[in-house]
Design a protein around this motif. Structure first.
Motif, PDB file in Angstrom:
ATOM      1  N   TYR A 286       0.824  -1.206   0.000  1.00  8.86           N
ATOM      2  CA  TYR A 286       0.000   0.000   0.000  1.00  8.86           C
ATOM      3  C   TYR A 286       0.864   1.263   0.000  1.00  8.86           C
ATOM      4  O   TYR A 286       0.478   2.285  -0.572  1.00  8.86           O
ATOM      5  CB  TYR A 286      -0.933  -0.020   1.210  1.00  8.86           C
ATOM      6  CG  TYR A 286      -1.910  -1.169   1.161  1.00  8.86           C
ATOM      7  CD1 TYR A 286      -3.109  -1.078   0.449  1.00  8.86           C
ATOM      8  CD2 TYR A 286      -1.616  -2.378   1.799  1.00  8.86           C
ATOM      9  CE1 TYR A 286      -3.989  -2.141   0.382  1.00  8.86           C
ATOM     10  CE2 TYR A 286      -2.496  -3.448   1.737  1.00  8.86           C
ATOM     11  CZ  TYR A 286      -3.681  -3.325   1.028  1.00  8.86           C
ATOM     12  OH  TYR A 286      -4.556  -4.389   0.952  1.00  8.86           O
ATOM     13  N   THR A 290       1.459   4.231  -3.831  1.00  6.07           N
ATOM     14  CA  THR A 290       1.316   5.690  -3.897  1.00  6.07           C
ATOM     15  C   THR A 290       2.390   6.336  -4.768  1.00  6.07           C
ATOM     16  O   THR A 290       2.254   7.500  -5.159  1.00  6.07           O
ATOM     17  CB  THR A 290       1.390   6.301  -2.484  1.00  6.07           C
ATOM     18  OG1 THR A 290       2.671   6.024  -1.909  1.00  6.07           O
ATOM     19  CG2 THR A 290       0.304   5.717  -1.579  1.00  6.07           C
ATOM     20  N   VAL A 310      -3.438  -6.257  -5.060  1.00 10.35           N
ATOM     21  CA  VAL A 310      -4.006  -5.084  -4.380  1.00 10.35           C
ATOM     22  C   VAL A 310      -4.562  -4.098  -5.400  1.00 10.35           C
ATOM     23  O   VAL A 310      -5.667  -3.558  -5.224  1.00 10.35           O
ATOM     24  CB  VAL A 310      -2.922  -4.405  -3.505  1.00 10.35           C
ATOM     25  CG1 VAL A 310      -3.433  -3.070  -2.971  1.00 10.35           C
ATOM     26  CG2 VAL A 310      -2.525  -5.308  -2.348  1.00 10.35           C
TER      27      VAL A 310
END
Length: 320
Positions: A286, A290, A310
Motif C-alpha cells: 500500500y 502511492t 491489491v
C-alpha cells in the motif's frame, strides 16, 4: 500584569542598553506613569543601579548592563524561543495559553528596535500542520500533569479494532509527539505491561489518588521507537526488497520513517531494504502503490504479485 512582573519587565527593558523615559515605559507596559516612578524607586531601594539622566535626551538606564541572568535572553535566544513556540502550537501543545503568555512577555520585554527585529523574523516563518481537535487539549494537559507528578489516571480508551471503549487504569510515564499525533507511554494495569496509547482515542480521563514511581532511566521516546521500529539485526528470515526508479522517488523512500529504518544499501538507480515477511506483504504494498510508475519492484517476485492483487482489488472496488 502583577507588580513583580511589571518590575521585572522594567528591569528587562533597561538591561537592553537603551535609555528609556518613564513615559515610554508606561506606554509599553500600559500602566500609569506614577506607577513607573514607584517601581523605579523600589528597584533602586533593592540595590539595582539605575541611572537617571535629565534633560532633552534624558531617561533611565542601567549601570554597565547590570543583569546577566539566564532569564534575560539575547536576540538570537529570543528569536529561537519564538520560532520554537510556533512549532509547539502547531503540534497541539497542551499548555498553549501559558505559551502565549510567555511569548507575549518576550516581545514586551524588548525595546522598540528589538521588537521590530523579532517581528521581521516572525513574519516570514510559518509552520503548517494538521488541524488539531480542540477537545484533545484538556486530555493532553491532564496527561502532562500525570507524567510530571506521577499519579495514575483512569480513562475510557477505544482501540482501532474495538467499537466500544474500555475503562483502563494507567501510569503515564511520558508523552510522545510522532507523525502528527500525540501518544502517552504508560504502564497499563489491565494488561500488566508498558504500552503506548494514542491520545485522540482517549474519550475520558480522570486523575486518581494513586501515586506511582517511574524509573529515572526510563525513556518514553526509546520505548516508543523500539516498539514502532524493532531492531532486526541478526534476525532470521528477513527478505531483501530491491526497488529501482527515479532518483527523487528513491530518495523519498529512503527517508520514509518505516522503509528508511530498514535500508541496507542505496545506489544511484536502486535501493535495497531488509524486511520481515509480514510487513513486506501487508504494509509495504500500500505504501509503494502511492509512488505509481516512478518506482519499480525488482525483487522479490512475491511482492510484485501482491501489488498486482491489491491494484486489482482497488480497480474492482471502484468499478462497482
Amino acid at each position: 500584569m502583577p507588580k513583580n512582573d511589571n518590575m521585572l519587565a522594567i528591569l528587562w527593558m533597561l538591561n537592553s542598553g537603551v535609555k528609556m523615559t518613564a513615559k515610554q515605559i508606561s506606554e509599553k507596559l500600559e500602566i500609569n506613569i506614577r506607577t513607573v516612578y514607584r517601581y523605579i524607586d523600589a528597584l533602586c531601594a533593592s540595590g539595582v543601579p539605575i541611572i537617571s539622566d535629565t534633560g532633552h535626551n534624558g531617561g533611565y538606564s542601567l549601570l554597565n548592563n547590570f543583569i546577566r541572568a539566564p532569564l534575560l535572553f539575547d536576540m538570537e535566544e529570543k528569536k529561537a524561543l519564538l520560532h520554537a513556540a510556533i512549532f509547539a502550537k502547531e503540534a497541539g501543545y497542551p499548555l498553549s495559553e501559558a505559551l502565549d503568555n510567555a511569548t507575549s512577555k518576550l516581545k514586551m520585554y524588548s525595546n522598540q528596535e528589538q521588537e521590530s527585529i523579532l517581528s521581521r523574523h516572525l513574519a516570514g516563518f510559518e509552520v503548517i500542520n494538521r488541524m488539531g481537535d480542540p477537545s484533545l487539549q484538556p486530555i493532553l494537559a491532564e496527561l502532562e500533569q500525570a507524567v510530571a507528578n506521577e499519579f495514575s489516571v483512569e480513562m475510557d480508551y477505544r482501540t482501532s479494532h474495538e467499537e466500544q471503549p474500555k475503562n483502563r487504569m494507567i501510569d503515564p510515564y511520558g508523552m510522545v509527539y510522532w507523525n502528527n499525533k500525540w501518544y502517552t507511554v504508560a504502564f497499563c494495569h489491565l494488561r500488566n505491561e508498558i504500552r503506548s496509547f494514542r491520545a485522540d482515542r482517549i474519550l475520558q480521563i480522570k486523575r486518581t489518588q494513586i501515586i506511582f514511581k517511574r524509573s529515572e532511566a526510563f525513556s518514553a521516546r526509546e520505548f516508543f521507537m523500539k516498539n514502532l521500529l524493532p531492531d532486526l539485526v541478526g534476525k532470521d528470515g528477513l527478505i531483501s526488497l530491491t526497488i529501482g526508479g527515479r532518483s527523487e522517488a528513491l530518495d523519498d523512500l529512503c527517508l520514509h520513517w518505516f522503509l528508511g529504518h530498514h535500508l541496507k544499501e542505496r545506489a544511484s538507480n536502486q535501493a535495497i531494504f531488509l524486511l520481515e515477511e509480514k510487513s513486506l506483504h501487508t504494509y509495504v504494498p500500500y505504501l509503494l502503490l502511492t509512488y505509481g510508475k516512478s518506482i519499480q519492484v525488482i525483487e522479490p517476485q512475491s511482492l510484485k504479485k501482491k501489488l498486482v492483487a491489491v491494484a486489482s482489488e482497488l480497480m474492482e472496488y471502484y468499478q462497482r
